[in-house]
Design a protein around this motif. Sequence first.
Motif, short mmCIF file in Angstrom:
data_model
loop_
_atom_site.label_atom_id
_atom_site.label_comp_id
_atom_site.label_asym_id
_atom_site.label_seq_id
_atom_site.Cartn_x
_atom_site.Cartn_y
_atom_site.Cartn_z
N TYR A 75 40.12 53.46 -29.12
CA TYR A 75 40.05 52.12 -28.50
C TYR A 75 38.60 51.71 -28.24
N VAL A 76 37.79 52.65 -27.72
CA VAL A 76 36.39 52.33 -27.43
C VAL A 76 35.62 52.02 -28.72
N GLY A 77 35.84 52.87 -29.75
CA GLY A 77 35.16 52.63 -31.02
C GLY A 77 35.54 51.29 -31.62
N GLY A 78 36.83 50.95 -31.54
CA GLY A 78 37.28 49.66 -32.05
C GLY A 78 36.67 48.50 -31.30
N LEU A 79 36.59 48.64 -29.97
CA LEU A 79 36.00 47.58 -29.16
C LEU A 79 34.51 47.41 -29.44
N ILE A 80 33.83 48.54 -29.71
CA ILE A 80 32.40 48.46 -30.04
C ILE A 80 32.20 47.67 -31.33
N LEU A 81 33.03 47.97 -32.34
CA LEU A 81 32.93 47.25 -33.61
C LEU A 81 33.24 45.76 -33.43
N ILE A 82 34.27 45.48 -32.63
CA ILE A 82 34.61 44.08 -32.36
C ILE A 82 33.46 43.39 -31.62
N GLY A 83 32.85 44.12 -30.69
CA GLY A 83 31.70 43.57 -29.97
C GLY A 83 30.55 43.24 -30.90
N PHE A 84 30.27 44.16 -31.86
CA PHE A 84 29.26 43.89 -32.87
C PHE A 84 29.60 42.63 -33.66
N GLY A 85 30.88 42.53 -34.02
CA GLY A 85 31.32 41.38 -34.81
C GLY A 85 31.14 40.07 -34.07
N ILE A 86 31.55 40.06 -32.80
CA ILE A 86 31.41 38.85 -31.99
C ILE A 86 29.93 38.50 -31.81
N SER A 87 29.12 39.53 -31.60
CA SER A 87 27.67 39.31 -31.44
C SER A 87 27.08 38.67 -32.69
N SER A 88 27.52 39.13 -33.87
CA SER A 88 27.04 38.55 -35.12
C SER A 88 27.50 37.12 -35.28
N LEU A 89 28.73 36.84 -34.87
CA LEU A 89 29.27 35.49 -34.99
C LEU A 89 28.54 34.51 -34.08
N LEU A 90 28.08 35.00 -32.93
CA LEU A 90 27.44 34.13 -31.95
C LEU A 90 25.93 33.97 -32.17
N LYS A 91 25.38 34.73 -33.13
CA LYS A 91 23.94 34.64 -33.37
C LYS A 91 23.56 33.25 -33.85
N LYS A 92 22.47 32.75 -33.34
CA LYS A 92 21.97 31.44 -33.75
C LYS A 92 21.08 31.60 -34.97
N LYS A 93 20.76 30.48 -35.61
CA LYS A 93 19.88 30.51 -36.77
C LYS A 93 18.50 31.01 -36.34
N ILE A 94 17.90 31.83 -37.19
CA ILE A 94 16.59 32.40 -36.92
C ILE A 94 15.55 31.63 -37.70
N SER A 95 14.57 31.07 -37.00
CA SER A 95 13.56 30.23 -37.66
C SER A 95 12.41 31.04 -38.23
N ARG A 96 12.21 32.24 -37.71
CA ARG A 96 11.13 33.07 -38.22
C ARG A 96 11.46 34.53 -37.93
N PRO A 97 10.85 35.48 -38.66
CA PRO A 97 11.13 36.89 -38.46
C PRO A 97 10.98 37.30 -37.00
N ASN A 98 11.93 38.13 -36.56
CA ASN A 98 11.94 38.59 -35.17
C ASN A 98 12.12 40.09 -35.16
N THR A 99 11.23 40.81 -34.54
CA THR A 99 11.33 42.26 -34.49
C THR A 99 11.94 42.75 -33.20
N GLY A 100 12.69 41.88 -32.53
CA GLY A 100 13.43 42.29 -31.35
C GLY A 100 12.56 42.69 -30.19
N GLY A 101 11.36 42.10 -30.09
CA GLY A 101 10.47 42.42 -28.98
C GLY A 101 9.67 43.68 -29.18
N ILE A 102 9.81 44.33 -30.37
CA ILE A 102 9.07 45.55 -30.63
C ILE A 102 7.80 45.21 -31.37
N GLU A 103 6.66 45.57 -30.84
CA GLU A 103 5.40 45.26 -31.48
C GLU A 103 5.18 46.16 -32.68
N ILE A 104 4.83 45.54 -33.82
CA ILE A 104 4.60 46.30 -35.04
C ILE A 104 3.14 46.13 -35.46
#
Length: 207
Positions: A75-104
């Motif tokens: 159940y937990v593994g399934g919910l994690i995958l569903i959470g990933f899916g919902i997160s991907s569906l809710l992502k907004k358009k990205i206007s430029r590359p984003n490294t998630g706050g990690i300095e490269i």
Amino acid sequence: MIQSLWEGVSMGLLLSAIVGPVFFTLIQNSMEHGFRYAAVLASGILLSDTVYVILTFFGIKFLAEAIYFQLILGYVGGLILIGFGISSLLKKKISRPNTGGIEIPTTRKRTAFAKGFGVNGVNPFVLLFWISIASLVSTKDLWQGADIRAYYFGILLTVFAIDLIKAFLAKQLSHIMTPRLMWLLNKAVGLVMIFFGLRLIWHTFGS
């Protein structure tokens, strides 16, 4: 064993389609420092994923004999995958590359491996993803050791190969991967992940 290998390849393709910090780090560094640098960086990502595979698989296997653990894990593994899916569906358009706050920062090639290992390793979603994969594997009652190894090998090899392809085609991808295309890709990946999550929960419920 062949079937489990192909299932691993399919899951690896899904994981490779996720557009996140690792994707942009790979593309950015390939464009700035060249393919060889990005290939070493991809090797660091591969090692990071391998470490997570070992930790999650053996950690879950150690707890597998606990009462109701497999049910909870399913159940937990399934919910994690569903959470990933919902997160991907809710992502907004990205206007430029984003490294998630990690300095490269710009570094020498000898640090590329550590950079790839670090960027992938510090992302908590990577750990959650491998936990969900280990949960999925734990429900495969008919799989033997060879099947499990083939499955993980298929995932890791596919992700590494796709990362190399991304690095090789970085300049082309930078023009092809428009904000709208990345947005549509996230939607497609989100739906597939929700499907896998629901299937895992359904399988757990029926066991």
